[in-house]
Design an enzyme around this catalytic site. Sequence first.
Site, PDB file in Angstrom:
ATOM      1  N   ALA A 104      17.956  93.017 -10.576  1.00 38.31           N
ATOM      2  CA  ALA A 104      18.061  91.755  -9.850  1.00 38.31           C
ATOM      3  C   ALA A 104      16.710  91.044  -9.883  1.00 38.31           C
ATOM      4  CB  ALA A 104      18.493  92.013  -8.409  1.00 38.31           C
ATOM      5  N   LYS A 161      16.839  93.774 -19.017  1.00 36.29           N
ATOM      6  CA  LYS A 161      17.008  93.567 -20.453  1.00 36.29           C
ATOM      7  C   LYS A 161      18.380  94.007 -20.951  1.00 36.29           C
ATOM      8  CE  LYS A 161      12.081  93.808 -21.425  1.00 36.29           C
ATOM      9  NZ  LYS A 161      11.978  92.351 -21.633  1.00 36.29           N
ATOM     10  N   GLU A 208      13.733  99.941 -20.583  1.00 38.74           N
ATOM     11  CA  GLU A 208      13.670  99.943 -19.119  1.00 38.74           C
ATOM     12  C   GLU A 208      14.467 101.090 -18.516  1.00 38.74           C
ATOM     13  OE1 GLU A 208      12.870  95.245 -18.067  1.00 38.74           O
ATOM     14  OE2 GLU A 208      14.948  95.911 -18.285  1.00 38.74           O
ATOM     15  N   GLY A 266       8.860  81.282 -34.336  1.00 40.51           N
ATOM     16  CA  GLY A 266       9.997  81.839 -35.048  1.00 40.51           C
ATOM     17  C   GLY A 266      10.048  83.352 -35.049  1.00 40.51           C
ATOM     18  N   GLY A 324      13.925  86.364 -25.176  1.00 35.88           N
ATOM     19  CA  GLY A 324      13.951  87.520 -26.063  1.00 35.88           C
ATOM     20  C   GLY A 324      15.245  88.301 -25.951  1.00 35.88           C
ATOM     21  N   ASP A 325      15.816  88.350 -24.750  1.00 33.32           N
ATOM     22  CA  ASP A 325      17.083  89.052 -24.567  1.00 33.32           C
ATOM     23  C   ASP A 325      18.232  88.294 -25.222  1.00 33.32           C
ATOM     24  OD1 ASP A 325      15.816  91.068 -23.156  1.00 33.32           O
ATOM     25  OD2 ASP A 325      16.131  90.085 -21.221  1.00 33.32           O
ATOM     26  N   ARG A 385      16.994  76.317 -19.957  1.00 30.36           N
ATOM     27  CA  ARG A 385      17.555  76.433 -18.608  1.00 30.36           C
ATOM     28  C   ARG A 385      16.876  77.577 -17.872  1.00 30.36           C
ATOM     29  NH1 ARG A 385      23.228  77.721 -21.502  1.00 30.36           N
ATOM     30  NH2 ARG A 385      22.315  76.087 -22.764  1.00 30.36           N
ATOM     31  N   GLY A 438      16.129  80.930 -15.414  1.00 33.37           N
ATOM     32  CA  GLY A 438      16.749  82.222 -15.180  1.00 33.37           C
ATOM     33  C   GLY A 438      16.916  83.035 -16.439  1.00 33.37           C
TER      34      GLY A 438
END
Length: 294
Positions: A11, A39, A134, A214, A240-241, A274, A276
């Site tokens: 969270a 992730k 993680e 890139g 990245g995710d 955007r 988040g």
Amino acid sequence: MSVIVFGAAIADRIFRVPRLPAPGETALGEAGPPLPGGKGLNQAIAAARDGVSVRFAGCVGADAEGALLRAALREAGVETGWLAEAPGPSGLAAVVVDAAGRNQIAVSAGANRAARAAQVEAIPPGATLLMQMEVPPEENAALIARGRAAGARLLLNLAPAASFPREALAALDLLIVNEQEAAWLAAALGCAVEAEALHAALGCGVAVTRGERGAEAAARGERVTLSAFAVPVADTVGAGDAWCGVLAAALDRGAPLPAAMRRANAAAALACTRPGAAPAMPRAAEIEALLAGR
């Protein structure tokens, strides 16, 4: 086929500040409500929104944050039968974002420490298995061994960077790192930071994401260098995710690596527009519209 994601669900509390604080400095800003992140969760949602079948394996706590994380996965269409509930709190992250969209992140792993490879009950031949760092590294290593024996496609996002068995890295189809992780890994291996040098040192395919510059990759005789998509940036949290999840989805559908990376570049760019992490993961139609316009 299908994508299996083994990873963390966390969270996020996002703090927006004019500039990132220096060591010892307090930065005043505004905090938003808890948002789904981590992730593993982010990448699973990114892959599902890109239209592939996704199963997620990980752990959350028996708390409000755990309920939030479980609901976010289900809303995205991710299968959660392998998502376990562990004692103690869910994973939490404090995400500090400045006016330019840059971020600093501190994470408390919480329930994610209890994630086990055995939660992935079956690995079909030809499935795409996507992992990150993680969760306990030894569990990733165990899952890589099982995935290789099952004939799965194996992707590891070495984020955050940490020591990992060389034999497990060599078994991967693709290792994914950003510039900071590539620098850490290159220093540990005693080689250059480019994808080709890391590929030569490890023996597995390597992709390096470079933000607005890139991405590049070296794998199985392929050398790929692609520019990023220029977009207005709200924040870079989760970019990245988005890249990893959409790359996994594209590869699972049978796309060649260059095409999969270009789609991943588009997804990462859209995620930057955007705020988040999980809420910013784009949908397939948005990715296709950006690709068609460039």
